[in-house]
Scaffold this motif. Structure first.
Motif, PDB file in Angstrom:
ATOM      1  N   ARG A   1       0.732  -1.190   0.032  1.00  0.00           N
ATOM      2  CA  ARG A   1       0.004  -0.172  -0.031  1.00  0.00           C
ATOM      3  C   ARG A   1       0.910   1.200   0.111  1.00  0.00           C
ATOM      4  NH1 ARG A   1      -5.075   1.267   2.012  1.00  0.00           N
ATOM      5  NH2 ARG A   1      -5.819  -0.650   0.810  1.00  0.00           N
ATOM      6  N   TRP A   2       1.769   1.642   1.025  1.00  0.00           N
ATOM      7  CA  TRP A   2       2.305   2.582   1.364  1.00  0.00           C
ATOM      8  C   TRP A   2       3.371   3.054   0.002  1.00  0.00           C
ATOM      9  CZ3 TRP A   2       7.346   4.384   1.355  1.00  0.00           C
ATOM     10  CH2 TRP A   2       7.694   5.865   1.937  1.00  0.00           C
ATOM     11  N   LEU A   3       4.400   2.031  -0.336  1.00  0.00           N
ATOM     12  CA  LEU A   3       5.300   2.264  -1.316  1.00  0.00           C
ATOM     13  C   LEU A   3       4.420   2.777  -2.782  1.00  0.00           C
ATOM     14  CD1 LEU A   3       8.542   2.383  -1.625  1.00  0.00           C
ATOM     15  CD2 LEU A   3       8.405  -0.109  -2.005  1.00  0.00           C
ATOM     16  N   PRO A   4       3.577   1.731  -3.163  1.00  0.00           N
ATOM     17  CA  PRO A   4       2.925   2.076  -4.370  1.00  0.00           C
ATOM     18  C   PRO A   4       2.290   3.574  -4.400  1.00  0.00           C
ATOM     19  CG  PRO A   4       2.522  -0.231  -4.007  1.00  0.00           C
ATOM     20  CD  PRO A   4       3.221   0.562  -2.764  1.00  0.00           C
ATOM     21  N   GLU A   5       1.693   3.756  -3.327  1.00  0.00           N
ATOM     22  CA  GLU A   5       1.082   5.118  -3.251  1.00  0.00           C
ATOM     23  C   GLU A   5       1.670   6.385  -2.947  1.00  0.00           C
ATOM     24  OE1 GLU A   5      -2.378   4.562  -0.454  1.00  0.00           O
ATOM     25  OE2 GLU A   5      -3.535   3.284  -1.740  1.00  0.00           O
ATOM     26  N   SER A   6       3.098   5.922  -2.244  1.00  0.00           N
ATOM     27  CA  SER A   6       3.803   7.234  -2.157  1.00  0.00           C
ATOM     28  C   SER A   6       4.369   7.816  -3.519  1.00  0.00           C
ATOM     29  CB  SER A   6       4.787   6.798  -1.014  1.00  0.00           C
ATOM     30  OG  SER A   6       5.877   6.032  -1.592  1.00  0.00           O
ATOM     31  N   GLY A   7       4.615   7.069  -4.326  1.00  0.00           N
ATOM     32  CA  GLY A   7       5.523   7.134  -5.491  1.00  0.00           C
ATOM     33  C   GLY A   7       6.910   7.226  -5.207  1.00  0.00           C
ATOM     34  N   GLU A   8       7.235   6.734  -4.084  1.00  0.00           N
ATOM     35  CA  GLU A   8       8.680   6.464  -3.893  1.00  0.00           C
ATOM     36  C   GLU A   8       9.284   5.230  -4.397  1.00  0.00           C
ATOM     37  OE1 GLU A   8      10.903   8.567  -2.371  1.00  0.00           O
ATOM     38  OE2 GLU A   8       9.425   9.882  -1.536  1.00  0.00           O
ATOM     39  N   GLU A   9      10.498   5.162  -4.679  1.00  0.00           N
ATOM     40  CA  GLU A   9      11.120   3.672  -4.949  1.00  0.00           C
ATOM     41  C   GLU A   9      12.266   3.363  -4.353  1.00  0.00           C
ATOM     42  OE1 GLU A   9      12.956   1.774  -9.174  1.00  0.00           O
ATOM     43  OE2 GLU A   9      11.759   3.697  -9.075  1.00  0.00           O
ATOM     44  N   ALA A  10      12.204   2.162  -3.929  1.00  0.00           N
ATOM     45  CA  ALA A  10      13.029   1.601  -2.885  1.00  0.00           C
ATOM     46  C   ALA A  10      14.490   1.449  -3.713  1.00  0.00           C
ATOM     47  CB  ALA A  10      12.715   0.180  -2.235  1.00  0.00           C
ATOM     48  N   ALA A  11      15.648   1.596  -2.686  1.00  0.00           N
ATOM     49  CA  ALA A  11      17.014   1.421  -3.390  1.00  0.00           C
ATOM     50  C   ALA A  11      17.242  -0.056  -3.462  1.00  0.00           C
ATOM     51  CB  ALA A  11      17.941   2.382  -2.485  1.00  0.00           C
TER      52      ALA A  11
END
Length: 278
Positions: free
Chosen positions: A239-249
């Motif tokens: 939920r959080w990662l896709p909705e935040s628009g952020e990308e994990a290193a």
């Protein structure tokens, strides 16, 4: 779901359907998604409600059932076209899914089993904050196998730190988990029980160093027993990662343990689940 993550999911789903006999390994699918192998499998599982391996198996066998129903190809050729190395391995997988052998399926005209219907995922909600963190230096012991067995490494690490008088130079303990246990065979899981090194501390002899660069970190603080930690990862990746628009290193997630089960009830344990961001 952000467009970026939607595009990645759709790209992988198309690739699986279009290449049933191709390389559908977890690392290959991470490449297709253009996402770090440390995080892709967790994102896919949390968002889609099934693992990559489950989808690959389901799609391969569904395509095989269509070929068998048409009756144009020998079973051995059907097996080859959907990525099974031998008719025997295909037969075992098909029977496990459909309850009959491929030949019986063809002869009896067994109705096709519908493709899995997705249901909206339910997530327990957590607060996630993004922090700027300095370079983190860890020193620990590697563990191979079930994550449930890493406790022995933490015990060994704590004993080492106590006998060598290292605690004044340390800033806590972390666990680093390199694979998604829902996707990776238990024997291949790799993790680390580690100490957080203070700014002036050297890596103690016999311990393996791990360094995380300075930068932004997504942090979810979980309260509860370690055995239920999966729901924190489920929310963070699904939920959080896709909705935040952020990308994990391209670094494995890690857990910072804020208290200890030695003197804290399981329901009061506090753990920071951390993912380094690009």
């Amino acid at each position: 779901m952000s467009q970026n993550y939607e595009d990645r999911i759709r790209r992988v789903v198309r690739y699986i359907h279009e290449n049933p006999a191709g390389d559908l390994s977890l690392d290959r699918l991470a490449d297709v998604a253009a996402m770090s192998r440390f995080h892709w499998h967790r994102v896919f599982h949390a968002m889609m409600g099934e693992t990559c391996a489950d989808m690959v198996r389901r799609v391969r066998l569904h395509q095989a059932s269509l070929m068998l129903a048409r009756g144009e190809l020998p079973v051995a050729e059907v097996a080859r076209q959907v990525g099974y190395p031998t008719p025997q391995s295909f037969g075992r997988a098909f029977r496990a899914a459909y309850g009959v052998t491929p030949l019986t399926f063809r002869k009896q005209g067994v109705p096709l089993v519908a493709l899995r219907q997705m249901k909206p995922e339910e997530f327990r909600m957590f607060e996630v904050v993004i922090e700027e963190r300095k370079e983190a230096r860890f020193a620990g012991l590697s563990h191979e196998g079930s994550y449930n067995g890493i406790g022995a490494k933490f015990e060994e690490l704590a004993a080492l730190a106590t006998t060598r008088g290292l605690w004044p130079q340390m800033q806590g303990m972390v666990g680093i988990y390199c694979h998604d246990p829902s996707e990776t065979p238990e024997a291949d899981l790799r993790s680390y029980a580690a100490l957080i090194l203070g700014p002036d501390a050297d890596v103690p002899e016999g311990l393996e160093a791990q360094t995380y660069p300075a930068g932004r970190v997504a942090k979810l603080t979980y309260k509860g027993p370690y055995s239920n930690m999966s729901e924190a990862y489920h929310y963070l990746y699904g939920r959080w990662l896709p909705e935040s628009g952020e990308e994990a290193a391209d670094l494995a997630p890690f857990e910072v343990y804020l208290n200890s089960p030695i003197d804290t009830a399981a329901e009061d344990l506090l753990t920071e689940v951390c993912v380094v961001l690009k």
